[in-house]
Structure formats: C-alpha cells, structure tokens
Design a protein around this motif. Structure first.
Motif, PDB file in Angstrom:
ATOM      1  N   SER A  41       7.486   0.136   5.980  1.00  0.00           N
ATOM      2  CA  SER A  41       7.326   0.839   7.249  1.00  0.00           C
ATOM      3  C   SER A  41       6.295   0.172   8.149  1.00  0.00           C
ATOM      4  CB  SER A  41       6.974   2.300   7.016  1.00  0.00           C
ATOM      5  OG  SER A  41       5.792   2.412   6.270  1.00  0.00           O
ATOM      6  N   HIS A  45       4.668   3.920  11.863  1.00  0.00           N
ATOM      7  CA  HIS A  45       3.988   5.198  12.114  1.00  0.00           C
ATOM      8  C   HIS A  45       2.858   4.947  13.108  1.00  0.00           C
ATOM      9  CE1 HIS A  45       6.180   6.830   8.688  1.00  0.00           C
ATOM     10  NE2 HIS A  45       5.883   5.716   8.076  1.00  0.00           N
ATOM     11  N   LYS A  48      -0.856   3.034  12.407  1.00  0.00           N
ATOM     12  CA  LYS A  48      -1.386   3.202  11.066  1.00  0.00           C
ATOM     13  C   LYS A  48      -0.460   2.488  10.088  1.00  0.00           C
ATOM     14  CE  LYS A  48      -3.275   6.457   7.879  1.00  0.00           C
ATOM     15  NZ  LYS A  48      -2.862   7.518   7.033  1.00  0.00           N
ATOM     16  N   HIS A  50       1.473   1.633   6.834  1.00  0.00           N
ATOM     17  CA  HIS A  50       1.999   2.409   5.712  1.00  0.00           C
ATOM     18  C   HIS A  50       2.649   1.482   4.697  1.00  0.00           C
ATOM     19  CE1 HIS A  50       2.054   6.825   6.964  1.00  0.00           C
ATOM     20  NE2 HIS A  50       1.254   6.211   7.805  1.00  0.00           N
ATOM     21  N   GLU A  53       8.309   2.262   1.494  1.00  0.00           N
ATOM     22  CA  GLU A  53       8.664   3.656   1.242  1.00  0.00           C
ATOM     23  C   GLU A  53      10.179   3.826   1.254  1.00  0.00           C
ATOM     24  OE1 GLU A  53       6.797   5.807   4.441  1.00  0.00           O
ATOM     25  OE2 GLU A  53       8.285   5.154   5.894  1.00  0.00           O
ATOM     26  N   ASN A  92       1.194  -1.964  -0.165  1.00  0.00           N
ATOM     27  CA  ASN A  92       0.672  -1.724   1.176  1.00  0.00           C
ATOM     28  C   ASN A  92       0.013  -2.985   1.730  1.00  0.00           C
ATOM     29  OD1 ASN A  92       0.146  -0.329   3.498  1.00  0.00           O
ATOM     30  ND2 ASN A  92      -1.501   0.915   2.660  1.00  0.00           N
TER      31      ASN A  92
END
Length: 171
Positions: A41, A45, A48, A50, A53, A92
């Motif tokens: 991702s 978002h 931020k 992420h 996922e 991440n």
C-alpha cells in the motif's frame, strides 16, 4: 508483458498481476482469490507509509478500472505467486524508487524485482535535465551575446562621439 483491461466485477485468475492506473502513476497488486488483492500500500493511505496488506478489489481499485498485466514466460504462477506474496505480508520497507508495489508484483511472478514505471520516470527526468542544461547553456550564451553586443554599441557610440568632438574642436 502486456496489459489487458477488465472491470473489478470480472473474475481474475489466482496470482494475476493487477494494475490500476492513476494520474501520473499506476498501482500494482496480486489477486489472492475471493475478491482480495495483496499489495504494497506504500503511501496509498495519504502520506503515512503502510505495509504489504491484503484488501478487497474495491478498496484496491478505488473505483477505477483494473487491468491485468500478462507475462510471456513467468517463473511462478497461480498459488505459488500468492504464496510468495504472503511470505512478505506485513513487510514495511516501501520505497518509491527501489521497493514499490510494482517491484513486489514483478518479484512474485518473475523472481526479479523491477519497476518499468520507475525506469520510465527516471528517463523522463533525465530528458528534462538534458533539456534544462541545454536551455541554461543557450540562455548563458544569449546573455553573453547580448552583453557583448551592448558593449560593442557603447564602444561604437563612444568612438563616434570622440570623433564628433575632435571634429568640433578643430572648427
């Protein structure tokens, strides 16, 4: 690699490389079955970061058309691609240039991380840099020529004025 367009209501093959085109970039994910997509991702978002996922097709596509990217000779297919993606779940380490969603998907299918859109963007930036350098050089040359012409005009005017003054002083 070829890309075909399909809507998110279409059934996708397990392990398919899905692509959603946005303004200026494309987002990539792998179809994991049952209407779900595994993807990095990244900055999806807002700003931020992420991890990798699993989301629904609808959330992945955000209402845009989903395309499938096909490979002529994929190293992995189907369940194996999904297993490879799952092995990196929750990672991440997103990086726009060296570890983005496209890198992840090409790695899952070919075994090699690559991002043609990053390469294309770097080529565009290089071209812009070359053009900027040329324009800067031309601008510098134009400034030099303009300054030289201005200096010549002043020199010629001074010489004409001196000549006129010397003729006037002889009278």
């Amino acid at each position: 690699m070829t890309i075909q367009q399909q809507s998110y209501k279409t059934r996708y093959p397990l392990g398919a490389h899905l692509v959603v085109k946005h303004l200026g970039y494309s987002h990539h994910g792998i179809y994991a079955g049952r209407g779900r997509v595994i993807h990095y991702s990244g900055f999806a978002h807002l700003f931020k970061k992420h991890p990798i996922e699993i989301t629904s097709l609808q959330r992945f596509s955000r209402g845009k058309t989903i395309h499938i990217q096909y490979y002529q000779q994929p190293k992995y297919q189907g369940r194996k691609v999904v297993r490879r993606m799952r092995s990196r779940m929750h990672e991440n380490n997103y990086h726009l240039i060296i570890n983005n969603c496209e890198h992840l998907c090409t790695w899952a299918i070919t075994g090699v991380e690559s991002s043609p859109q990053v390469v294309m963007m770097m080529n565009r930036l290089t071209t812009i840099g070359y053009i900027s350098s040329i324009l800067s050089y031309m601008n510098g040359m134009l400034l030099t020529i303009t300054t030289t012409c201005f200096a010549l005009v002043l020199y010629i005017k001074k010489k004409l004025r001196d000549k006129a003054n010397s003729i006037n002083s002889l009278k």
